[in-house]
Design a protein around this motif. Structure first.
Motif, PDB file in Angstrom:
ATOM      1  N   ALA A  47       6.867   3.212   4.589  1.00  0.00           N
ATOM      2  CA  ALA A  47       6.962   4.090   3.852  1.00  0.00           C
ATOM      3  C   ALA A  47       8.201   4.454   3.949  1.00  0.00           C
ATOM      4  O   ALA A  47       8.863   5.073   3.220  1.00  0.00           O
ATOM      5  CB  ALA A  47       6.783   5.699   4.882  1.00  0.00           C
ATOM      6  N   VAL A  48       9.250   3.778   4.472  1.00  0.00           N
ATOM      7  CA  VAL A  48      10.710   4.599   3.798  1.00  0.00           C
ATOM      8  C   VAL A  48      10.952   3.711   2.845  1.00  0.00           C
ATOM      9  O   VAL A  48      11.973   4.010   1.751  1.00  0.00           O
ATOM     10  CB  VAL A  48      11.859   3.199   5.054  1.00  0.00           C
ATOM     11  N   LEU A  49      10.781   2.469   2.535  1.00  0.00           N
ATOM     12  CA  LEU A  49      10.691   1.319   1.505  1.00  0.00           C
ATOM     13  C   LEU A  49       9.976   2.365   0.833  1.00  0.00           C
ATOM     14  O   LEU A  49      10.548   2.437  -1.045  1.00  0.00           O
ATOM     15  CB  LEU A  49       9.995   0.288   2.116  1.00  0.00           C
ATOM     16  N   GLY A  50       8.769   2.917   0.248  1.00  0.00           N
ATOM     17  CA  GLY A  50       8.493   4.089  -0.551  1.00  0.00           C
ATOM     18  C   GLY A  50       8.761   5.051  -0.720  1.00  0.00           C
ATOM     19  O   GLY A  50       9.586   5.035  -2.509  1.00  0.00           O
ATOM     20  N   LEU A  51       9.723   5.794   0.161  1.00  0.00           N
ATOM     21  CA  LEU A  51      10.390   6.899  -0.694  1.00  0.00           C
ATOM     22  C   LEU A  51      12.233   6.549  -1.273  1.00  0.00           C
ATOM     23  O   LEU A  51      12.390   6.998  -1.874  1.00  0.00           O
ATOM     24  CB  LEU A  51      11.253   7.366   0.954  1.00  0.00           C
ATOM     25  N   ALA A  52      12.344   4.900  -0.560  1.00  0.00           N
ATOM     26  CA  ALA A  52      13.555   4.407  -1.268  1.00  0.00           C
ATOM     27  C   ALA A  52      13.306   4.221  -2.594  1.00  0.00           C
ATOM     28  O   ALA A  52      14.678   4.531  -3.536  1.00  0.00           O
ATOM     29  CB  ALA A  52      14.434   3.364  -0.350  1.00  0.00           C
ATOM     30  N   LEU A  53      12.822   3.520  -3.213  1.00  0.00           N
ATOM     31  CA  LEU A  53      12.072   3.437  -4.612  1.00  0.00           C
ATOM     32  C   LEU A  53      11.620   4.728  -5.569  1.00  0.00           C
ATOM     33  O   LEU A  53      11.660   4.737  -6.405  1.00  0.00           O
ATOM     34  CB  LEU A  53      10.509   2.195  -4.351  1.00  0.00           C
ATOM     35  N   SER A 111       0.731  -1.330  -0.022  1.00  0.00           N
ATOM     36  CA  SER A 111       0.003  -0.329  -0.389  1.00  0.00           C
ATOM     37  C   SER A 111       0.741   1.252   0.574  1.00  0.00           C
ATOM     38  O   SER A 111       0.478   2.739  -0.677  1.00  0.00           O
ATOM     39  CB  SER A 111      -0.837  -0.210   0.753  1.00  0.00           C
ATOM     40  N   TYR A 112       1.814   1.025   0.960  1.00  0.00           N
ATOM     41  CA  TYR A 112       2.828   2.482   1.217  1.00  0.00           C
ATOM     42  C   TYR A 112       3.769   2.685  -0.025  1.00  0.00           C
ATOM     43  O   TYR A 112       3.971   3.890  -0.785  1.00  0.00           O
ATOM     44  CB  TYR A 112       3.059   2.192   2.512  1.00  0.00           C
ATOM     45  N   VAL A 113       4.143   1.637  -0.886  1.00  0.00           N
ATOM     46  CA  VAL A 113       5.283   1.692  -1.616  1.00  0.00           C
ATOM     47  C   VAL A 113       3.857   2.314  -3.508  1.00  0.00           C
ATOM     48  O   VAL A 113       4.555   2.568  -3.817  1.00  0.00           O
ATOM     49  CB  VAL A 113       5.770   0.066  -2.415  1.00  0.00           C
ATOM     50  N   ALA A 114       2.861   1.768  -3.556  1.00  0.00           N
ATOM     51  CA  ALA A 114       2.303   2.008  -4.380  1.00  0.00           C
ATOM     52  C   ALA A 114       2.363   3.114  -4.410  1.00  0.00           C
ATOM     53  O   ALA A 114       1.826   3.867  -5.528  1.00  0.00           O
ATOM     54  CB  ALA A 114       0.983   1.357  -4.265  1.00  0.00           C
ATOM     55  N   ALA A 115       1.536   3.888  -2.735  1.00  0.00           N
ATOM     56  CA  ALA A 115       1.761   5.213  -3.427  1.00  0.00           C
ATOM     57  C   ALA A 115       2.662   5.835  -3.860  1.00  0.00           C
ATOM     58  O   ALA A 115       2.371   7.350  -3.850  1.00  0.00           O
ATOM     59  CB  ALA A 115       1.008   5.656  -1.434  1.00  0.00           C
ATOM     60  N   ALA A 116       3.475   5.846  -2.776  1.00  0.00           N
ATOM     61  CA  ALA A 116       4.972   6.603  -2.723  1.00  0.00           C
ATOM     62  C   ALA A 116       5.152   6.689  -4.383  1.00  0.00           C
ATOM     63  O   ALA A 116       5.700   7.961  -4.872  1.00  0.00           O
ATOM     64  CB  ALA A 116       5.707   5.722  -1.925  1.00  0.00           C
ATOM     65  N   LEU A 117       5.021   5.139  -4.892  1.00  0.00           N
ATOM     66  CA  LEU A 117       5.578   5.747  -6.765  1.00  0.00           C
ATOM     67  C   LEU A 117       3.763   5.787  -7.251  1.00  0.00           C
ATOM     68  O   LEU A 117       4.633   5.568  -9.054  1.00  0.00           O
ATOM     69  CB  LEU A 117       5.907   3.691  -6.573  1.00  0.00           C
ATOM     70  N   ASP A 118       2.885   6.380  -6.992  1.00  0.00           N
ATOM     71  CA  ASP A 118       2.070   6.363  -7.802  1.00  0.00           C
ATOM     72  C   ASP A 118       1.418   5.199  -8.685  1.00  0.00           C
ATOM     73  O   ASP A 118       1.708   5.480  -9.906  1.00  0.00           O
ATOM     74  CB  ASP A 118       1.865   7.666  -8.354  1.00  0.00           C
ATOM     75  N   MET A 168       1.858   9.288   0.962  1.00  0.00           N
ATOM     76  CA  MET A 168       1.788   7.922   2.080  1.00  0.00           C
ATOM     77  C   MET A 168       1.186   8.653   3.500  1.00  0.00           C
ATOM     78  O   MET A 168       0.090   7.542   3.463  1.00  0.00           O
ATOM     79  CB  MET A 168       2.977   7.239   2.201  1.00  0.00           C
ATOM     80  N   ALA A 169       1.238   9.761   3.539  1.00  0.00           N
ATOM     81  CA  ALA A 169      -0.097  10.294   3.940  1.00  0.00           C
ATOM     82  C   ALA A 169      -1.587   9.635   4.236  1.00  0.00           C
ATOM     83  O   ALA A 169      -2.290   9.860   5.373  1.00  0.00           O
ATOM     84  CB  ALA A 169       0.207  11.480   4.404  1.00  0.00           C
ATOM     85  N   ALA A 170      -1.475   9.966   3.204  1.00  0.00           N
ATOM     86  CA  ALA A 170      -3.362   9.531   3.019  1.00  0.00           C
ATOM     87  C   ALA A 170      -3.593   7.342   2.705  1.00  0.00           C
ATOM     88  O   ALA A 170      -4.689   7.849   2.674  1.00  0.00           O
ATOM     89  CB  ALA A 170      -4.203  10.191   1.399  1.00  0.00           C
ATOM     90  N   VAL A 171      -2.621   7.277   2.865  1.00  0.00           N
ATOM     91  CA  VAL A 171      -3.014   5.881   2.713  1.00  0.00           C
ATOM     92  C   VAL A 171      -3.717   5.240   3.824  1.00  0.00           C
ATOM     93  O   VAL A 171      -3.759   5.785   4.749  1.00  0.00           O
ATOM     94  CB  VAL A 171      -1.873   4.931   2.585  1.00  0.00           C
ATOM     95  N   GLN A 172      -5.198   4.299   2.873  1.00  0.00           N
ATOM     96  CA  GLN A 172      -5.686   3.244   3.766  1.00  0.00           C
ATOM     97  C   GLN A 172      -5.235   2.039   3.933  1.00  0.00           C
ATOM     98  O   GLN A 172      -6.267   1.316   3.178  1.00  0.00           O
ATOM     99  CB  GLN A 172      -7.410   4.154   3.511  1.00  0.00           C
TER     100      GLN A 172
END
Length: 435
Positions: free
Chosen positions: A265-271, A109-116, A286-290
Motif C-alpha cells: 500500500a505504501v508503494l501504491g501511495l508513492a506512485l 493489486s494495491y498499486v492498481a487500486a491506488a492508481l485506479d 486500497m481499503a477495498a482490495v481483495q
C-alpha cells in the motif's frame, strides 16, 4: 474491441471474413465468438494444429501463417503478437512493471487500486502480457503488469515487451534456483526491470523502486516501505483485524492485512502521489482490495484460516509466519514443499521449519521435507489433513502455505506435499460446520 486490421502493420493479409474480437487467447479451448485465437509455437506442438478447432468455436479471427478462413496472416505469429503489443503499449502514458521473489501479486493489486489502473490477471507469461497490452494498451488508464521470471534472460525479454515507465522489485530471495542458480543471480536478472530497453536506469518520478528488503541488492535505488525508506509509511500498527499507518499525512486502514500488504500500500501511495492523484481516494480504493485466493486471505470464524497456499518460497513463507505470529490464540503452521530450490532445498526447508517452530505453537509438515518443516510430519496430504482436522480447536489460527506444483496431477500433489488449496478447502468446510 480488437480490430483485426489493427494488426496490418505486422501482417501480410487479413481475410475478408475476419471480424473484431473482445479478447485474445493462445489456448484454443478459450476461443469463442468473442475471443480470437493466436497460434503460437509450444513446447510440444504448434498452435497451428488447433486453428480449425478455434474457427469451429467461432473465433472472430486467428493470428497464424496458415491460409484459412478469418486468418490474420503473418510470417511469425509470436513475433507479430509481440510487435502488436508494443505498438498498443506505446499509446499508454503510464505502465508500471512489478517483479520480485515474493509479493508481486499483492503489490500489483494495491498499486492498481491506488492508481485506479487496469492490471494483469493471474498469468504473467510473455504471451499473456502481450495479449493484455493489446487489449488494454489503448485505454486512458494506467497499466500495472506483473512480470515473473524463471530463467536467465526472461526479464530482459519482458522489459523489451512491456517497456515500463516505473519498474518495481518487491523482494529478493531464493526462488527458481534450479535455473537461476544463486540469489545473486536472481537479483541480477530481476534487476533488468529497473532499466530501460537500452540498459539505462529508469528516469522520472520515481522511475525505479525496490522494497526495503531488496535494497541491499540495488544500492542507490529509491526504496519504499517503513523506517528509513525513501518513500516511507509511518506509525504502522498490525493487529488480527488489519493494518493501519500514515503516508504523507494520509491515514490508511487495510482490513485483514499484515505488514506485506501495508508495504504494498505504501508503494501504491508513492506512485499515486507521483501521478498527482488524491491520496485519500487512493487509500479508499486500497481499503477495498481483495487479493486473489491463496495470497494471504484471512477467513475468520470459530477458528481462523490464513489461505496463503498459492505458492511458496523461503522469503514468502517467513513473511507469512511473521504475520501468523501476530495473532492471538493457538498459532498453527501447515507447511508443504517449496519447489525449484536446487541443491540447497533440504537446507532451505530446514531453515524455514526452524523459523516456523519459533513463530507457531504447533507446526505441521507434509511431503518430501515434512520433518524439516514441522514437528508433526506427514508423508502425504491426506494423512496430514486427517490429523489436522482431528486436532483443530476453536480459537486456532491456521496458516497454510506451500508451492503449487501446477503441472502435477492431483495424486502427485498429494504425495509430494504441494498444492495445499485442498487443505484450505477442507478447513473452511469444517469451519462452516462448526459455525
Amino acid at each position: 474491441m480488437l480490430d483485426p486490421h489493427a494488426a496490418l502493420p505486422f501482417a501480410a493479409a487479413v481475410h475478408p471474413l475476419a471480424r473484431p474480437a473482445q479478447r485474445l487467447t493462445w489456448d484454443s479451448r478459450e476461443a469463442s465468438p468473442e475471443v480470437a485465437f493466436v497460434a503460437l509455437p509450444g513446447e510440444k506442438m504448434h498452435g497451428n494444429r488447433f486453428v480449425e478447432a478455434a474457427l469451429a468455436a467461432g473465433a472472430p479471427f486467428v493470428l497464424t501463417d496458415l491460409d484459412v478462413e478469418r486468418a490474420v496472416r503473418v510470417p511469425d505469429a509470436q513475433r507479430a503478437l509481440f510487435d502488436w503489443a508494443r505498438h498498443e503499449r506505446a499509446n499508454n502514458q503510464l505502465v508500471v512493471g512489478i517483479t520480485g521473489s515474493a509479493g508481486k501479486t499483492t503489490a500489483k493489486s494495491y498499486v492498481a487500486a491506488a492508481l485506479d489502473a487496469h492490471f494483469m490477471p493471474v498469468f504473467n507469461t510473455l504471451p499473456a502480457i502481450a495479449c493484455f497490452l493489446i487489449e488494454l494498451g489503448g485505454s486512458h488508464k494506467p497499466l500495472v503488469v506483473e512480470m515473473g521470471i524463471d530463467r536467465v534472460g526472461e526479464m530482459a525479454e519482458l522489459v523489451d515487451l512491456v517497456r515500463p515507465d516505473v519498474g518495481v522489485i518487491t523482494t529478493i530471495g531464493a526462488t527458481h534456483l534450479e535455473t537461476l542458480g544463486t540469489v545473486e543471480n536472481v537479483a541480477f536478472e530481476k534487476g533488468h526491470i529497473l532499466r530501460d530497453v537500452s540498459g539505462q536506469p529508469l528516469r522520472g518520478s520515481p522511475g525505479a523502486l525496490v522494497g526495503a528488503q531488496a535494497a541491499a541488492y540495488f544500492s542507490g535505488t529509491p526504496t519504499y516501505g517503513f523506517g528509513d525508506a525513501t518513500f516511507a509509511g509511518k506509525d504502522l500498527h498490525v493487529t488480527p483485524e488489519g493494518a493501519t499507518f500514515t503516508f504523507a499525512g494520509q491515514t490508511v486502514s487495510l482490513p485483514h492485512a499484515a505488514t506485506v500488504q501495508a508495504e504494498a500500500a505504501v508503494l501504491g501511495l508513492a506512485l499515486a502521489q507521483a501521478a498527482g492523484l488524491p491520496l485519500n481516494e487512493a487509500a479508499e480504493r486500497m481499503a477495498a482490495v481483495q487479493v486473489p485466493g491463496g495470497r494471504y486471505r484471512v477467513y475468520p470464524g470459530r477458528y481462523t484460516v490464513i489461505d496463503d497456499a498459492y505458492n511458496a518460497s523461503p522469503i514468502a513463507v517467513t513473511a507469512a509466519l511473521d504475520a501468523l505470529s501476530g495473532f492471538p490464540g493457538r498459532r498453527v503452521s501447515v507447511l508443504g514443499r517449496m519447489l525449484e530450490l536446487g541443491e540447497t532445498e533440504r537446507a532451505l526447508h530446514a531453515e524455514v521449519g526452524a523459523y516456523g517452530r519459533a513463530k507457531a505453537d504447533v507446526t505441521y509438515g507434509v511431503g518430501a521435507f515434512a520433518a524439516e518443516l514441522g514437528e508433526r510430519a506427514y508423508r502425504t496430504v491426506p494423512e496430514l489433513l486427517a490429523a489436522l482436522l482431528a486436532d483443530t480447536q476453536d480459537g486456532d489460527v491456521i496458516l497454510v502455505k506451500a508451492s503449487r506444483g501446477i503441472s502435477w496431477t492431483p495424486e502427485q500433489r498429494a504425495a509430494e506435499g504441494v498444492g495445499l488449496d485442498t487443505v484450505v478447502g477442507a478447513l473452511l468446510a469444517g469451519q462452516e460446520e462448526k459455525g
